[in-house]
Design a protein around this motif. Structure first.
Motif, mmCIF file in Angstrom:
data_model
loop_
_atom_site.group_PDB
_atom_site.id
_atom_site.type_symbol
_atom_site.label_atom_id
_atom_site.label_comp_id
_atom_site.label_asym_id
_atom_site.label_seq_id
_atom_site.Cartn_x
_atom_site.Cartn_y
_atom_site.Cartn_z
ATOM 1 N N MET A 195 0.842 -1.188 0.000
ATOM 2 C CA MET A 195 0.000 0.000 0.000
ATOM 3 C C MET A 195 0.880 1.241 0.000
ATOM 4 O O MET A 195 1.906 1.286 0.646
ATOM 5 C CB MET A 195 -0.910 -0.001 1.232
ATOM 6 C CG MET A 195 -1.738 1.275 1.335
ATOM 7 S SD MET A 195 -2.670 1.373 2.863
ATOM 8 C CE MET A 195 -4.209 0.762 2.278
ATOM 9 N N ASN A 196 0.448 2.225 -0.706
ATOM 10 C CA ASN A 196 1.164 3.499 -0.740
ATOM 11 C C ASN A 196 1.102 4.119 0.642
ATOM 12 O O ASN A 196 0.035 4.331 1.183
ATOM 13 C CB ASN A 196 0.491 4.400 -1.765
ATOM 14 C CG ASN A 196 1.155 5.737 -1.883
ATOM 15 O OD1 ASN A 196 1.698 6.258 -0.909
ATOM 16 N ND2 ASN A 196 1.100 6.296 -3.060
ATOM 17 N N ARG A 211 -5.966 10.073 -4.340
ATOM 18 C CA ARG A 211 -5.059 9.239 -3.554
ATOM 19 C C ARG A 211 -5.227 7.810 -4.042
ATOM 20 O O ARG A 211 -6.275 7.420 -4.532
ATOM 21 C CB ARG A 211 -5.323 9.371 -2.055
ATOM 22 C CG ARG A 211 -6.713 9.036 -1.626
ATOM 23 C CD ARG A 211 -6.981 9.401 -0.172
ATOM 24 N NE ARG A 211 -8.342 8.997 0.157
ATOM 25 C CZ ARG A 211 -8.687 7.783 0.568
ATOM 26 N NH1 ARG A 211 -7.772 6.851 0.747
ATOM 27 N NH2 ARG A 211 -9.947 7.502 0.818
ATOM 28 N N ASN A 243 -3.743 3.455 -3.856
ATOM 29 C CA ASN A 243 -3.224 2.377 -3.019
ATOM 30 C C ASN A 243 -2.737 1.260 -3.929
ATOM 31 O O ASN A 243 -2.782 1.400 -5.156
ATOM 32 C CB ASN A 243 -4.264 1.895 -1.999
ATOM 33 C CG ASN A 243 -5.503 1.319 -2.648
ATOM 34 O OD1 ASN A 243 -5.467 0.812 -3.765
ATOM 35 N ND2 ASN A 243 -6.631 1.396 -1.962
ATOM 36 N N SER A 276 -1.263 7.084 1.618
ATOM 37 C CA SER A 276 -2.710 6.969 1.725
ATOM 38 C C SER A 276 -3.131 5.936 2.766
ATOM 39 O O SER A 276 -4.223 5.435 2.728
ATOM 40 C CB SER A 276 -3.309 6.613 0.361
ATOM 41 O OG SER A 276 -2.842 5.366 -0.070
ATOM 42 N N SER A 277 -2.252 5.617 3.692
ATOM 43 C CA SER A 277 -2.616 4.660 4.723
ATOM 44 C C SER A 277 -3.666 5.293 5.640
ATOM 45 O O SER A 277 -3.706 6.504 5.801
ATOM 46 C CB SER A 277 -1.393 4.235 5.532
ATOM 47 O OG SER A 277 -1.034 5.233 6.462
#
Length: 127
Positions: free
Chosen positions: A1-2, A37, A39, A5-6
């Protein structure tokens, strides 16, 4: 996951500040929440907030992605020039190389975009 953008960390824009909403009319973003955003499941990387132009819409359609035709099943009214839309970073770069990229809203473009597009290029195309 990026990491930008968590759920535990607010997304950042390419300037290093908090990501600003891109657009809600029509609703945009990979998550359809108005933010550009992304992911790990977003293979297209919908991270560049753009002000779409007629030239870009025509270009996108010629590339096989018709953004102007409504798709009611997806609650998508179709885009028109002036709309704000989250564009895939690789597609924006391709459009830029072909002289067809729309202006970018830096404050609404996710920082992960810098993995694909240099900041100087985005700044030169800022809306």
């Amino acid at each position: 996951m990026n990491p930008s953008s968590s759920p535990n960390k607010p997304a950042l824009n390419v300037l290093g500040d908090a990501l600003v909403i891109c657009g809600c009319q029509p609703m945009t973003g990979w998550h359809r929440d108005g933010y550009c955003r992304t992911n790990a499941s977003d293979l297209g990387r919908h991270s560049v907030c753009c002000v779409v132009t007629e030239a870009f819409l025509s270009y996108s359609q010629a590339q096989g992605n018709d953004l102007t035709t409504p798709a009611p099943a997806y609650e998508f009214p179709g885009l028109k020039p002036g709309d704000h839309w989250c564009v895939c970073a690789p597609r924006w770069l391709e459009a830029h190389e072909d002289g067809m990229a729309p202006p970018v809203r830096l404050e609404s473009t996710e920082i992960s975009t810098l993995e694909v597009i240099p900041l100087a290029l985005l700044q030169a195309s800022a809306a």
